[in-house]
Design a protein around this motif. Structure first.
Motif: not given
Length: 290
Positions: A87-92, A250-258, A266-269, A274-281
């Motif tokens: 179970r993930l805990r912490g502040r993001l 206007l060219g191209q644009v990339d939307f990225v997760l950084v 804060d090891p839970g961060t 990673d979990a939120l990145s996975t959900a968005i991807l």
């Protein structure tokens, strides 16, 4: 029936519309990406992509598979989390650019909160340029935003074109400066629009400046001028400016997760990011589809 690894590959191709970019995102060879898609098409008995040497597009069956793939992977991850007892805990501290104000990002965040109720999610909505500055200053843990030109950082969510948009009734006088509706600095779209006009030698003037997407959209709907915007995010009530007005590409644009710097206190961060990145991807295509 459907291999999760093949479904993840399918989603990556669907979101980037490129086998090459999907391979880079997943850390796979392009031949492996093609193999995953081919095996998934064999399993479904349907063609999921129409592709040639120049483009990749989802078929009608591919569009249907998007929803199935997201739900299958979501249940798969929930089951894995349940049986491993994690179970993930912490502040993001998550930052999203203004581009996502009118999209379905809230649905993705709601799903994340439901799956990880013990994560304290703090959302900051700002200009892409500002979010990159906050990330560099250690004030955010994860950012979803446009990537600056020539900036290699970030995991690609999808690739899009910038286009000029405005009110349908808007007419531009070729003998007068182009009226622009723009974000204030350090907006990335603003900089790209001004650079394109300067390269063309086209005079321009600032007709409206707002740090809020809603403010920019209201000005554009009122016919005050034109604005540069992602093709996949054109707000209701606005249309692409016709080519006959001669505005520059206007060219191209990339939307990225950084991700930001991991905080050892804060090891839970790290796990939450990673979990939120996975959900968005996994659900990123929902951000720029009706």
């Amino acid at each position: 029936m459907y291999d999760p690894s093949q479904l993840r590959t399918f989603l990556a191709v669907a979101q980037t519309l490129s086998f090459t970019r999907a391979a880079r995102r997943l850390g796979l060879r392009q031949s492996t990406v093609s193999q995953h898609v081919r095996r998934l098409e064999d399993a479904t008995g349907r063609q999921l992509f129409s592709r040639d040497t120049h483009s990749v597009e989802l078929t009608e069956d591919g569009e249907a598979m998007l929803g199935f793939a997201r739900r299958i992977l979501a249940v798969h991850e929930q089951a894995a989390a349940f049986f491993t007892g994690t179970r993930l805990r912490g502040r993001l501290r998550f930052g999203a650019s203004e581009d996502f104000v009118l999209t379905r990002l809230p649905e993705i965040l709601e799903g994340f909160r439901h799956a990880h109720p013990e994560v304290d999610l703090e959302l900051t909505v700002e200009l892409s340029g500002t979010l990159h500055e906050l990330l560099a200053a250690g004030k955010l843990d994860l950012v979803l935003a446009k990537r600056r030109p020539q900036d290699p950082r970030g995991e690609l969510v999808w690739h899009d074109r910038l286009v000029w948009i405005g009110a349908e009734r808007l007419r531009l006088d070729p003998d007068r400066p182009v009226p622009l509706i723009v974000y204030p600095p350090p907006g990335i779209t603003r900089a790209l629009a001004l650079d394109a006009l300067q390269r063309q030698g086209r005079p321009w003037r600032i007709a409206c400046t707002s740090g809020s997407l809603n403010g920019l959209v209201a000005a554009a709907r009122a016919g005050l001028g034109v604005m540069a915007h992602s093709r996949g995010f054109v707000p209701p009530g606005l249309v692409r400016v016709p080519d006959r007005f001669g505005l520059p590409e206007l060219g191209q644009v990339d939307f990225v997760l950084v991700p930001g710097q991991r905080r050892p206190t804060d090891p839970g961060t790290a796990g939450a990011a990673d979990a939120l990145s996975t959900a968005i991807l996994a659900a990123g295509d929902r951000l720029h589809r009706p």
